[in-house]
Design a protein around this motif. Sequence first.
Motif, PDB file in Angstrom:
ATOM      1  N   GLN A  24     -38.410   3.322  23.342  1.00  0.00           N
ATOM      2  CA  GLN A  24     -37.421   3.685  24.355  1.00  0.00           C
ATOM      3  C   GLN A  24     -38.102   4.193  25.625  1.00  0.00           C
ATOM      4  OE1 GLN A  24     -34.017   6.013  22.484  1.00  0.00           O
ATOM      5  NE2 GLN A  24     -35.338   5.678  20.722  1.00  0.00           N
ATOM      6  N   ALA A  50     -34.887  -3.816  24.627  1.00  0.00           N
ATOM      7  CA  ALA A  50     -34.821  -3.563  26.069  1.00  0.00           C
ATOM      8  C   ALA A  50     -36.183  -3.747  26.725  1.00  0.00           C
ATOM      9  CB  ALA A  50     -34.293  -2.150  26.324  1.00  0.00           C
ATOM     10  N   LEU A  51     -37.232  -3.253  26.063  1.00  0.00           N
ATOM     11  CA  LEU A  51     -38.592  -3.396  26.596  1.00  0.00           C
ATOM     12  C   LEU A  51     -38.971  -4.861  26.731  1.00  0.00           C
ATOM     13  CD1 LEU A  51     -41.370  -2.269  27.401  1.00  0.00           C
ATOM     14  CD2 LEU A  51     -41.919  -2.130  24.952  1.00  0.00           C
ATOM     15  N   GLU A  88     -34.831   2.865  18.289  1.00  0.00           N
ATOM     16  CA  GLU A  88     -36.114   2.231  18.566  1.00  0.00           C
ATOM     17  C   GLU A  88     -36.018   0.706  18.545  1.00  0.00           C
ATOM     18  OE1 GLU A  88     -39.820   3.803  19.154  1.00  0.00           O
ATOM     19  OE2 GLU A  88     -37.995   4.035  20.326  1.00  0.00           O
ATOM     20  N   THR A  93     -28.904   3.559  25.147  1.00  0.00           N
ATOM     21  CA  THR A  93     -29.650   4.045  23.986  1.00  0.00           C
ATOM     22  C   THR A  93     -30.205   5.446  24.199  1.00  0.00           C
ATOM     23  OG1 THR A  93     -30.244   1.781  23.407  1.00  0.00           O
ATOM     24  CG2 THR A  93     -31.587   3.530  22.458  1.00  0.00           C
ATOM     25  N   LEU A  94     -30.697   5.717  25.395  1.00  0.00           N
ATOM     26  CA  LEU A  94     -31.294   7.033  25.670  1.00  0.00           C
ATOM     27  C   LEU A  94     -30.285   8.166  25.544  1.00  0.00           C
ATOM     28  CD1 LEU A  94     -33.665   6.246  28.677  1.00  0.00           C
ATOM     29  CD2 LEU A  94     -34.340   6.906  26.359  1.00  0.00           C
ATOM     30  N   ILE A 154     -31.133   0.149  27.564  1.00  0.00           N
ATOM     31  CA  ILE A 154     -31.934   1.367  27.450  1.00  0.00           C
ATOM     32  C   ILE A 154     -31.169   2.576  27.976  1.00  0.00           C
ATOM     33  CG2 ILE A 154     -33.130   1.059  29.672  1.00  0.00           C
ATOM     34  CD1 ILE A 154     -34.444   2.633  26.373  1.00  0.00           C
ATOM     35  N   THR A 155     -30.335   2.385  28.986  1.00  0.00           N
ATOM     36  CA  THR A 155     -29.523   3.499  29.498  1.00  0.00           C
ATOM     37  C   THR A 155     -28.573   4.012  28.422  1.00  0.00           C
ATOM     38  OG1 THR A 155     -29.628   2.619  31.755  1.00  0.00           O
ATOM     39  CG2 THR A 155     -27.888   4.208  31.277  1.00  0.00           C
ATOM     40  N   ALA A 163     -39.519   1.286  27.458  1.00  0.00           N
ATOM     41  CA  ALA A 163     -38.443   0.538  28.096  1.00  0.00           C
ATOM     42  C   ALA A 163     -37.943   1.257  29.345  1.00  0.00           C
ATOM     43  CB  ALA A 163     -37.290   0.323  27.115  1.00  0.00           C
ATOM     44  N   ALA A 164     -37.866   2.580  29.281  1.00  0.00           N
ATOM     45  CA  ALA A 164     -37.444   3.348  30.462  1.00  0.00           C
ATOM     46  C   ALA A 164     -38.431   3.168  31.609  1.00  0.00           C
ATOM     47  CB  ALA A 164     -37.312   4.826  30.094  1.00  0.00           C
ATOM     48  N   GLY A 176     -34.556   0.072  21.855  1.00  0.00           N
ATOM     49  CA  GLY A 176     -35.587   0.282  22.864  1.00  0.00           C
ATOM     50  C   GLY A 176     -36.573  -0.865  22.914  1.00  0.00           C
TER      51      GLY A 176
END
Length: 401
Positions: free
Chosen positions: A278, A223-224, A217, A268-269, A265-266, A281-282, A220
Amino acid sequence: MGPVSDLPQLLRESAPRALAAVFRRYGDFEACEDAVQEALLAAAQQWPATGVPAQPVSWLITVAGRRRVELLRNETARRRREESAGHEPPPEPRGDDELALLLLCCHPALSVPAQVTLTLRAVGGLSTAEIARALLLPEATVGQRISRAKQRIRDTGSRFDLPASAERLMAVRQVLYLIFNEGYTASSGDALNRVELTREAIRLTRQLHRRLPDDGEVAGLLALMLLTDARRPARTRPDGTLVPLAEQDRSRWDAGAVAEGVALITRTLTSAPIGPFQLQAAIAAIHDEAPRAEDTDWRQILILYGLLDHLAPSPMVTLNRIVARAMADGPAAGLAELESIAADPALARHHRTAAVRAHLLELTGDREGAREQYRLAARRTLSRPEQQYLESRAARASEAG
């Protein structure tokens, strides 16, 4: 000693580490902050002439520690503590000090506004005047808020709390997100962006990510922030008016921030349990990777908002999901869902609800209805740039009608 380059930035970055180390050793947050402030003043006066020490943080810790010991010597009730403290070497900075300081500033005994303000002061290194300008508050109000927060920490007897509990980390992430959000879309005032807040939120979240690289998180959230802030250069026209996402010149987006955010994010997911930041962010990554607005994969965004609505429901998530529904299935579908939430008190009088309804009515060809809703949204927002944008959309709907 080294040359002085950007002294204010160096002091701002060094202050939180010095404060954390001094507080860890001596306790009493307010007294330690006063000691560090005196050390910063001494550095600002001496370093331009003598040069920056090889270890600037250690220099600040030593000077602040001496001042803190002097204060202890003046406290009769703590004389025994002073005797032992006076002969101890100054504390050394530790890698987890800033994380511990963040956790302290987000103590559950503090209100959210107090957490935000104290974080900006103690960890962000912003002065009371800078915080007041950023949050559009009187300087006296900010000063009182900081003073009460420090007193509250003293009353609770709080010290560093590591390892961090899940609840405390959640509070830290939320405070950093609130700081970023207030900077990116100011809730009131004449400016749409307050860059000093978004920049500080990103800097602090980077630090948190370095301390907790396996926290999905935190990754995420970073990234967001990167994916959202990447659009800032295209969000306003030269006169400060708002440019909606669909109309932005995407060549002006920060490609480096987009690439970093997408990669983060790629990764992390695929490596951490999925959480709300996350998912957000995606969604931001899908927007940022579309070459044109019409290339946006709204069906995928709708799916992600459905997951987010299930995992962390909120009025704004519901409203954003309705927008995604309208873009994927047509404006009539979005309007029908808007009617289904009309009684929700959190959304009924929110300016964004009226703005979304106006946009969907405009897409269906109902210019008169769109104009009324745009005007209603303009009356409800406190942000002058948003008011100007909504009023311009109302005028455009009138002309088209």
